[in-house]
Design an enzyme around this catalytic site. Structure first.
Site, PDB file in Angstrom:
ATOM      1  N   SER A  52       0.731  -1.169   0.220  1.00 25.20           N
ATOM      2  CA  SER A  52      -0.038  -0.096   0.023  1.00 25.20           C
ATOM      3  C   SER A  52       0.784   1.272   0.020  1.00 25.20           C
ATOM      4  CB  SER A  52      -0.880  -0.079   1.043  1.00 25.20           C
ATOM      5  OG  SER A  52      -1.741  -1.113   1.276  1.00 25.20           O
TER       6      SER A  52
HETATM    7  N1  SAH Z   1       0.082  -5.544   4.097  1.00 21.85           N
HETATM    8  C1  SAH Z   1       0.811  -5.931   3.000  1.00 21.85           C
HETATM    9  C2  SAH Z   1      -0.203  -5.587   1.788  1.00 21.85           C
HETATM   10  C3  SAH Z   1      -0.410  -6.850   1.164  1.00 21.85           C
HETATM   11  S1  SAH Z   1      -1.358  -6.934  -0.270  1.00 21.85           S
HETATM   12  C4  SAH Z   1       2.149  -5.196   2.724  1.00 21.85           C
HETATM   13  O1  SAH Z   1       2.512  -4.223   3.767  1.00 21.85           O
HETATM   14  O2  SAH Z   1       2.846  -5.215   1.856  1.00 21.85           O
HETATM   15  C5  SAH Z   1      -2.590  -7.880   0.187  1.00 21.85           C
HETATM   16  C6  SAH Z   1      -2.206  -9.087   0.779  1.00 21.85           C
HETATM   17  O3  SAH Z   1      -3.276 -10.075   1.122  1.00 21.85           O
HETATM   18  C7  SAH Z   1      -1.839 -10.094  -0.562  1.00 21.85           C
HETATM   19  O4  SAH Z   1      -0.434 -10.397  -0.332  1.00 21.85           O
HETATM   20  C8  SAH Z   1      -2.559 -11.326  -0.732  1.00 21.85           C
HETATM   21  O5  SAH Z   1      -2.132 -12.534  -1.064  1.00 21.85           O
HETATM   22  C9  SAH Z   1      -3.259 -11.500   0.743  1.00 21.85           C
HETATM   23  N2  SAH Z   1      -4.408 -12.290   0.813  1.00 21.85           N
HETATM   24  C10 SAH Z   1      -5.551 -11.978   0.071  1.00 21.85           C
HETATM   25  N3  SAH Z   1      -6.470 -13.050   0.647  1.00 21.85           N
HETATM   26  C11 SAH Z   1      -5.924 -13.565   1.690  1.00 21.85           C
HETATM   27  C12 SAH Z   1      -6.511 -14.523   2.640  1.00 21.85           C
HETATM   28  N4  SAH Z   1      -7.653 -14.941   2.675  1.00 21.85           N
HETATM   29  N5  SAH Z   1      -5.611 -14.595   3.813  1.00 21.85           N
HETATM   30  C13 SAH Z   1      -4.347 -14.180   3.825  1.00 21.85           C
HETATM   31  N6  SAH Z   1      -3.727 -13.229   2.996  1.00 21.85           N
HETATM   32  C14 SAH Z   1      -4.520 -13.107   1.871  1.00 21.85           C
END
Ligand code: SAH
Length: 204
Positions: A52
């Site tokens: 993000s």
């Molecule tokens: N917090 C992260 C942003 C990640 S983007 C950062 O600081 O970089 C969102 C993430 O959520 C992705 O990596 C995706 O694979 C994950 N995601 C999506 N659905 C999910 C689920 N059900 N359980 C765990 N992770 C999930």
């Protein structure tokens, strides 16, 4: 990043600013993106996922009203950047990610930085982390159609949860506050997150 993107947009909490100043964001992005790591935008982190925009990380962190003693559940480890920020402001971070490759990369960065109060696991985060519940704060960093029921159950009382809720193109960043058994919902901002995929999210 701090002055223009955060302070300039009204983020003045010293704890959050200090955490954002301390954590080296460039270590969490792909090598080819390092020059852009402190820009005012989200960045690709591989596997079709994104880290993000710094302002959104700060806004979500602020909304959790951390005390330094909290146990936090994060759904969507991704690059590990947001977990790293949270780890500077709480007792322990429990972070869940469904994509194996992202978790192993994030873990290497946590170790390198000696951020030892972050534990991670590969799973569908929409079911939470029942064996470690309740959590003082929960942050979901992927967008879903509704707030997963298990996460509301695993939220401590008092407790705060932040999550993007809405359609797959645009979502409302929602804050849920639990106090004496009562849930209060408010919307912080319109946002655009990648999909939350799982039993209580979007289908794969
Ligand atoms: N917090 C992260 C942003 C990640 S983007 C950062 O600081 O970089 C969102 C993430 O959520 C992705 O990596 C995706 O694979 C994950 N995601 C999506 N659905 C999910 C689920 N059900 N359980 C765990 N992770 C999930």
């Amino acid at each position: 990043m701090i002055e223009e993107q955060l302070v300039g947009r009204g983020i003045t909490d010293q704890g959050v600013l200090e955490a954002m100043r301390t954590v080296p964001r460039h270590l969490f992005v792909e090598d080819a993106m390092q020059a852009h790591a402190y820009g005012d935008f989200p960045l690709p982190i591989g596997s079709g996922q994104t880290i993000s925009q710094p302002y959104i990380v700060a806004l979500m962190t602020l909304a959790l009203h951390l005390t330094g003693k909290d146990r936090i559940l994060e759904i969507g480890t991704g690059s590990g950047y947001h977990a790293a920020i949270l780890s500077r402001l709480c007792q322990k971070v429990y972070t869940v990610e469904r994509i194996d490759g992202l978790v192993s990369r994030a873990r290497k960065v946590f170790d390198k930085l000696r951020y030892y109060n972050i534990v991670s696991r590969i799973d569908d985060g929409t079911v939470g982390w029942p064996s470690e519940a309740p959590f003082d704060a929960i942050v979901v960093t992927a967008g879903g159609p509704r707030i997963p029921e298990p996460l509301l159950d695993q939220l401590a009382d008092p407790g705060r949860l932040v999550m993007p809720v809405g359609g797959q193109l645009v979502q409302d960043l929602q804050l849920v506050e639990k106090r004496e058994g009562i849930l209060t919902l408010s919307t912080l901002e319109q946002v655009r997150f990648v999909d939350l995929i799982g039993a209580h999210g979007w289908p794969n």
